[in-house]
Design an enzyme around this catalytic site. Structure first.
Site, PDB file in Angstrom:
ATOM      1  N   ASP A  29      29.726   8.546 -16.558  1.00 14.91           N
ATOM      2  CA  ASP A  29      30.093   9.824 -17.162  1.00 14.91           C
ATOM      3  C   ASP A  29      31.602   9.752 -17.416  1.00 14.91           C
ATOM      4  O   ASP A  29      32.311   9.001 -16.744  1.00 14.91           O
ATOM      5  CB  ASP A  29      29.757  10.956 -16.188  1.00 14.91           C
ATOM      6  N   ASP A  34      29.579  12.901 -11.643  1.00 13.63           N
ATOM      7  CA  ASP A  34      30.058  13.859 -10.643  1.00 13.63           C
ATOM      8  C   ASP A  34      29.604  15.285 -10.885  1.00 13.63           C
ATOM      9  O   ASP A  34      29.789  16.150 -10.031  1.00 13.63           O
ATOM     10  CB  ASP A  34      31.594  13.837 -10.583  1.00 13.63           C
ATOM     11  N   ASP A  38      25.135  15.583 -14.800  1.00 16.67           N
ATOM     12  CA  ASP A  38      24.852  14.164 -14.561  1.00 16.67           C
ATOM     13  C   ASP A  38      23.635  13.964 -13.649  1.00 16.67           C
ATOM     14  O   ASP A  38      23.133  12.844 -13.538  1.00 16.67           O
ATOM     15  CB  ASP A  38      26.065  13.480 -13.902  1.00 16.67           C
TER      16      ASP A  38
END
Length: 641
Positions: free
Chosen positions: A340, A539, A543
């Protein structure tokens, strides 16, 4: 109360609170029993040399009972529970068989070495549990609750969300919360691994278990004691120790079948060699007992669990928490890792990078005016401009005369009777905005920066460029993964231009832009088809689906609770280079497990062959078999370093 009475009471309390002798030695009972059985064997051997055979047998019997009690008890309980024979029972049968044919010393030595290897396994388990013990020791049990102006000492389990607690200098913070009064430096090493204390002030978040260094803080509780980040770390380590890897599960299934085969072959060997090879009955029974000893898969069974526990312990000490041996084992098979962007590869907070102002305007004055207006907004870009201004200009911010927040576009405000527009290019006039400062906006956009324009009555007054800065350690992490032969790719919801700029800056191999949460899952599945085994690092809440889909999900320790709960591995220090370290640890663990398994099988085959050729006596069989078990465990303990 006299001074003498006070002293006596203090001593009584100290004695009551201090661990007893039995509590101190309890973790070492297995090793003490093994060593005591070794002493008894030496006494028995000395007596046998003095022709005191009866006394010698008594000491050998004591060695049997003391050294073998723990393992025999474990074996019997497991057999009853699982309704399956195990290695422990095989060793008990072998020791009894040795005694039956008159080899008391050999049987006792077998029990002694088996007990020592068991003590080593227990040591490995205790070592891996040390992280939990040390964490639990840091967990505060009481909190100073402030209610109706009164301070009351309560147990942390009684705290509810919204309660106000007072944390004095030197105390550990009892619960996760937000500072509502006071300012202090907080030692967060046990959560983040950062050795330098972090200054916390109004509205900053604090975590349970961290240490308040030098100032009093009033904290508003935001999580129950069972849901704090501290508790989640504790649960992660505990679950890691209980979850078994595929290799361990295979060995455990194999063990039951193998033990049955060994007992069947030993049963046949008690009779067949006498008739087929013309061995006498004494030799036949003796060789059957030797086979019972050397064919036991003790070393094979001990090949995996000590290594896995040692590796998990090593990782926990470095701030890498594995939720189970299966995830640690799988990491070594990774061929690709998806990242990410926001909060993972980047800091997650935009920062001001460039400021361009019209020639007739003074930069500091304009920046102060813009910050005064933006201070009324909670937008991340507005807060970034305010934060930058406070660090740059030492002057209090002002209040605008009038202000209108135009959602999705910007802010319209009046300062000193003059109207100002602050926001997107379309909000202030796109053509003028893109032409400002010789069209510098196009170049800034190509570098992944976001523009905020400022307009007054005379036109575009300034351009402020902001960017979510790539973490300093990101490049090092990507390079380390590249050395491990792993392909890296970034999945982000940002535009193509921003994604390309961040990917280039981070040295990442590839990127996929404009990727929504469901899109991340789809792209991750495509990557898994292409590379086989793929990990996901993230995080945020968005996600979580991708973390659950990946072969191994890796969460940043400062991420959301959902990400922490969904992931298989957590980086407590938010340190991306730890990913490569975790992969190297996984590869090292798998390499040591393969060494252990190969060595165990070779030793067992060699001992069995030597027994059939009648060149291996029982004492050497005992030493060879149990010695290999101890060597395998010692080899596994190397992973603690």
């Amino acid at each position: 109360m006299t001074d003498v009475e006070a002293t006596i009471n203090i001593q009584k309390e100290a004695i009551k609170d201090s661990p007893s002798f039995l509590q101190k030695i309890r973790p070492h009972v297995e090793l003490i029993s093994a060593l005591l059985s070794g002493v008894l064997i030496l006494i028995g051997w000395s007596l046998s040399k003095s022709d005191l055979s009866t006394a010698s047998a008594i000491f050998y019997l004591l060695a049997f009972c003391i050294g073998g009690f723990a393992k025999a008890k474990e074996g019997i309980q497991e057999t009853i529970k699982e309704k399956e024979l195990n290695v422990e029972m095989l060793m008990v049968f072998a020791a009894i068989g040795s005694a039956v044919i008159g080899y008391w010393a050999e049987g006792a030595i077998l029990i002694f070495i088996f007990a020592v290897s068991g003590a080593l396994e227990t040591y490995t388990l205790n070592k891996s549990q040390k992280e939990i013990s040390s964490l639990m020791g840091m967990q505060p049990e009481q909190a100073l609750l402030i209610k109706n102006g009164k301070e009351t000492l309560v147990h942390v389990s009684e705290l509810t969300i919204g309660d106000h607690i007072l944390v004095k200098p030197g105390e550990r913070i009892p619960s996760d919360g937000i500072v509502i009064r006071g300012r202090s430096a907080i030692d967060e090493a046990m959560i983040t691994g950062e050795s330098i204390p972090v200054t916390k002030e109004l509205h900053d978040e604090v975590f349970a278990g961290t240490v308040n260094m030098n100032g009093s803080l009033t904290v508003e509780v935001t999580k129950l004691s069972t849901e704090t980040l501290f508790q989640k770390i504790l649960q992660l380590v505990q679950s890691a120790q209980s979850e078994k890897s595929p290799s361990q599960l295979f060995i455990e299934k194999f063990e039951g079948t193998y033990v049955k085969i060994v007992l069947l072959v030993v049963g046949l060997m008690m009779f067949l060699p006498h008739y087929l090879l013309d061995w006498d009955w004494t030799t036949t029974f003796y060789r059957a007992m030797v086979l019972l000893v050397v064919a036991s898969p003790c070393a094979l069974v001990a090949s995996i669990m000590p290594a896995t526990l040692s590796a998990i312990s090593n990782g926990a000490r470095s701030g890498i928490l594995f939720k189970g041996g299966v995830h640690l084992e799988n990491l070594s098979h990774m061929k690709g890792i998806a990242f990410d962007k926001t909060g993972t590869l980047t800091k997650g907070k935009p920062e001001v990078t460039d400021i361009y102002v019209r020639e007739d305007i003074q930069k500091e004055s304009l920046l102060h005016l813009v910050a005064s207006i933006e201070n009324q907004s909670n937008h991340p870009l507005a807060q970034a401009i305010v934060s930058y201004t406070k660090q740059t200009i030492d002057a209090p911010l002002r209040q605008p005369d009038d202000l209108e927040d135009v959602a999705g576009w910007g802010i319209k405000a009046v300062m000193d009777g003059q109207q100002w527009l602050i926001g997107k290019a379309e909000f202030v006039g796109k053509e003028q905005a893109l032409a400002f400062a010789d069209g510098v906006a196009e170049k800034l956009a190509a570098n992944g920066k976001t523009m905020v324009y400022v307009k007054d009555k005379d036109g575009i007054a300034a351009l402020i460029a902001l960017k979510d800065i790539v973490r300093e350690e990101t490049k090092a992490a990507i390079e380390a993964l590249r050395k491990e032969g792993i392909h890296t790719i970034m999945l982000t919801g940002d535009s193509e231009t921003t994604a390309k700029a961040i990917a280039q800056e981070a040295h990442i191999d590839g990127y996929i832009a404009e990727c929504l949460p469901e899109g991340k899952v789809k792209e991750l599945k495509n990557l898994m088809k292409q590379y086989g085994s793929v990990a996901m690092v993230g995080d945020g809440i968005n996600d979580a689906p991708a973390l659950a889909t990946a072969n191994v999900g890796i969460a940043m320790g400062e991420g959301t609770d959902v990400a922490l709960e969904t992931a298989d591995v957590v980086l407590m220090k938010n340190d991306l280079p730890r990913i490569a370290e975790a992969i190297r640890l996984s590869k090292r663990m798998n390499r040591i497990i393969k060494q252990n398994v190969f060595f165990s099988i070779i030793v067992i085959m060699g001992l069995i062959a030597s027994n059939f050729l009648q060149i291996l006596d029982l004492p050497y069989g005992v030493i060879g078999h149990e010695g290999s078990t101890i060597l395998v465990i010692l080899n596994s303990l190397r992973l603690l370093k």
